[in-house]
Scaffold this motif. Structure first.
Motif, PDB file in Angstrom:
ATOM      1  N   THR A  69      46.474  94.933  96.398  1.00 51.20           N
ATOM      2  CA  THR A  69      47.840  94.437  96.514  1.00 51.20           C
ATOM      3  C   THR A  69      48.143  93.428  95.409  1.00 51.20           C
ATOM      4  N   THR A  70      47.159  92.605  95.074  1.00 54.65           N
ATOM      5  CA  THR A  70      47.331  91.658  93.970  1.00 54.65           C
ATOM      6  C   THR A  70      47.595  92.404  92.674  1.00 54.65           C
ATOM      7  N   TYR A  71      46.807  93.425  92.410  1.00 55.35           N
ATOM      8  CA  TYR A  71      47.004  94.202  91.180  1.00 55.35           C
ATOM      9  C   TYR A  71      48.361  94.914  91.183  1.00 55.35           C
ATOM     10  N   ALA A  72      48.780  95.422  92.323  1.00 58.75           N
ATOM     11  CA  ALA A  72      50.088  96.079  92.410  1.00 58.75           C
ATOM     12  C   ALA A  72      51.209  95.073  92.152  1.00 58.75           C
ATOM     13  N   THR A  73      51.067  93.865  92.659  1.00 58.03           N
ATOM     14  CA  THR A  73      52.059  92.817  92.424  1.00 58.03           C
ATOM     15  C   THR A  73      52.101  92.430  90.954  1.00 58.03           C
ATOM     16  N   VAL A  74      50.931  92.351  90.332  1.00 61.26           N
ATOM     17  CA  VAL A  74      50.879  92.047  88.896  1.00 61.26           C
ATOM     18  C   VAL A  74      51.612  93.130  88.109  1.00 61.26           C
ATOM     19  N   MET A  75      51.417  94.403  88.481  1.00 63.90           N
ATOM     20  CA  MET A  75      52.092  95.504  87.789  1.00 63.90           C
ATOM     21  C   MET A  75      53.608  95.377  87.873  1.00 63.90           C
ATOM     22  N   ASN A  76      54.120  94.839  88.962  1.00 59.86           N
ATOM     23  CA  ASN A  76      55.565  94.694  89.164  1.00 59.86           C
ATOM     24  C   ASN A  76      56.147  93.432  88.539  1.00 59.86           C
ATOM     25  N   SER A  77      55.325  92.575  87.996  1.00 57.06           N
ATOM     26  CA  SER A  77      55.805  91.273  87.529  1.00 57.06           C
ATOM     27  C   SER A  77      56.676  91.386  86.286  1.00 57.06           C
ATOM     28  N   ARG A  78      57.544  90.404  86.118  1.00 56.33           N
ATOM     29  CA  ARG A  78      58.405  90.350  84.930  1.00 56.33           C
ATOM     30  C   ARG A  78      57.567  90.205  83.663  1.00 56.33           C
ATOM     31  N   ARG A  79      56.496  89.454  83.760  1.00 59.95           N
ATOM     32  CA  ARG A  79      55.638  89.234  82.589  1.00 59.95           C
ATOM     33  C   ARG A  79      55.054  90.549  82.073  1.00 59.95           C
ATOM     34  N   ILE A  80      54.541  91.356  82.977  1.00 62.71           N
ATOM     35  CA  ILE A  80      53.944  92.635  82.578  1.00 62.71           C
ATOM     36  C   ILE A  80      55.021  93.554  82.012  1.00 62.71           C
ATOM     37  N   ARG A  81      56.187  93.589  82.637  1.00 61.29           N
ATOM     38  CA  ARG A  81      57.280  94.427  82.117  1.00 61.29           C
ATOM     39  C   ARG A  81      57.719  93.955  80.731  1.00 61.29           C
ATOM     40  N   ARG A  82      57.770  92.631  80.539  1.00 57.16           N
ATOM     41  CA  ARG A  82      58.141  92.089  79.230  1.00 57.16           C
ATOM     42  C   ARG A  82      57.103  92.449  78.176  1.00 57.16           C
ATOM     43  N   LEU A  83      55.820  92.293  78.505  1.00 54.19           N
ATOM     44  CA  LEU A  83      54.753  92.635  77.563  1.00 54.19           C
ATOM     45  C   LEU A  83      54.750  94.129  77.228  1.00 54.19           C
ATOM     46  N   ALA A  84      55.009  94.961  78.229  1.00 54.22           N
ATOM     47  CA  ALA A  84      55.074  96.409  77.990  1.00 54.22           C
ATOM     48  C   ALA A  84      56.266  96.746  77.100  1.00 54.22           C
ATOM     49  N   GLY A  85      57.397  96.108  77.329  1.00 52.12           N
ATOM     50  CA  GLY A  85      58.567  96.320  76.479  1.00 52.12           C
ATOM     51  C   GLY A  85      58.312  95.869  75.051  1.00 52.12           C
ATOM     52  N   ASP A  86      57.613  94.732  74.905  1.00 51.93           N
ATOM     53  CA  ASP A  86      57.256  94.256  73.564  1.00 51.93           C
ATOM     54  C   ASP A  86      56.321  95.230  72.865  1.00 51.93           C
ATOM     55  N   ARG A  87      55.371  95.774  73.618  1.00 54.25           N
ATOM     56  CA  ARG A  87      54.409  96.724  73.048  1.00 54.25           C
ATOM     57  C   ARG A  87      55.117  97.965  72.503  1.00 54.25           C
ATOM     58  N   LEU A  88      56.184  98.382  73.179  1.00 52.80           N
ATOM     59  CA  LEU A  88      56.928  99.575  72.771  1.00 52.80           C
ATOM     60  C   LEU A  88      58.116  99.253  71.858  1.00 52.80           C
ATOM     61  N   ASN A  89      58.330  97.947  71.558  1.00 57.05           N
ATOM     62  CA  ASN A  89      59.464  97.513  70.734  1.00 57.05           C
ATOM     63  C   ASN A  89      60.795  98.011  71.298  1.00 57.05           C
ATOM     64  N   LEU A  90      61.001  97.821  72.591  1.00 57.85           N
ATOM     65  CA  LEU A  90      62.218  98.287  73.242  1.00 57.85           C
ATOM     66  C   LEU A  90      63.360  97.309  73.038  1.00 57.85           C
ATOM     67  N   SER A  91      64.561  97.856  72.933  1.00 56.42           N
ATOM     68  CA  SER A  91      65.758  97.022  72.866  1.00 56.42           C
ATOM     69  C   SER A  91      66.082  96.508  74.268  1.00 56.42           C
ATOM     70  N   GLU A  92      66.989  95.547  74.326  1.00 56.89           N
ATOM     71  CA  GLU A  92      67.403  95.015  75.638  1.00 56.89           C
ATOM     72  C   GLU A  92      68.050  96.103  76.489  1.00 56.89           C
ATOM     73  N   GLU A  93      68.790  96.992  75.861  1.00 59.76           N
ATOM     74  CA  GLU A  93      69.432  98.090  76.585  1.00 59.76           C
ATOM     75  C   GLU A  93      68.393  99.027  77.190  1.00 59.76           C
ATOM     76  N   GLN A  94      67.347  99.335  76.442  1.00 58.05           N
ATOM     77  CA  GLN A  94      66.289 100.201  76.957  1.00 58.05           C
ATOM     78  C   GLN A  94      65.530  99.511  78.085  1.00 58.05           C
ATOM     79  N   ARG A  95      65.272  98.228  77.939  1.00 61.19           N
ATOM     80  CA  ARG A  95      64.556  97.482  78.992  1.00 61.19           C
ATOM     81  C   ARG A  95      65.376  97.456  80.282  1.00 61.19           C
ATOM     82  N   ALA A  96      66.700  97.341  80.145  1.00 63.24           N
ATOM     83  CA  ALA A  96      67.563  97.307  81.328  1.00 63.24           C
ATOM     84  C   ALA A  96      67.639  98.665  82.017  1.00 63.24           C
ATOM     85  N   ASP A  97      67.349  99.732  81.276  1.00 59.29           N
ATOM     86  CA  ASP A  97      67.435 101.088  81.818  1.00 59.29           C
ATOM     87  C   ASP A  97      66.207 101.473  82.638  1.00 59.29           C
TER      88      ASP A  97
END
Length: 178
Positions: A69-97
């Protein structure tokens, strides 16, 4: 009732056609939404100092859901989503989608991450990026447990929404009922 329907058939037909036309329009206007999934397994980590440590780790992993459950919560965190978006060089529009959710599958040590986006490639790539970032991040959380990839996300070939056949059948039924 049959006599009334026979004399007012044009109202029935007009109501049906308006309802079905609106259903068609709304169904085909919607942007398709795609979903990608990946799975990960929580495993026992590096060598243990004693048999007691090993037994304790196996007990926690097999009987309790706190680690998963801890790992699942980490996967859902804003930090992980932000790091994943940075890794893929996503725009703000793509991140919002992109919408991400993760869960521990009942009775297992398997985590499932699900990503929904209007672009199937974005859904797949973001799912895999969130998984990779989570695996890297969780290596430092617990010495005893590891998060390992089980199945990578594949490119979704069909959208999950709109469900065109279902929408059209329901539109026809509602039109007839009205």
């Amino acid at each position: 009732y049959l006599r009334i329907l026979a004399s007012k058939w044009w109202i029935v037909l007009l109501t049906f056609l308006i309802t079905y036309t609106m259903t068609l329009a709304l169904t085909f206007i919607q942007k398709p939404l795609y979903q990608a999934r990946a799975t990960f397994v929580v495993t026992l980590g590096s060598p243990f100092r004693s048999d007691k440590d090993f037994a304790s780790a196996v007990d926690i992993l097999s009987r309790r859901t706190e680690i998963g459950t801890t790992y699942a919560t980490v996967m859902n965190s804003r930090r992980i989503r932000r790091l994943a978006g940075d890794r893929l060089n996503l725009s703000e529009e793509q991140r919002a989608d992109v919408a991400v959710s993760s869960r521990l599958l009942p009775g297992t040590n398997v985590l499932e991450i699900t990503t929904q986006a209007h672009d199937p490639v974005l859904a797949r790539d973001f799912t895999n990026a969130v998984g990779a970032v989570t695996v890297a991040y969780t290596r430092g959380l617990y010495e005893t447990y590891n998060l390992e990839p089980l199945d990578q996300a594949n490119l979704p070939d069909t959208p999950i929404r709109p469900n065109k056949p279902l929408n059209l059948v329901l539109g026809a039924l509602i039109g007839l009922v009205l």
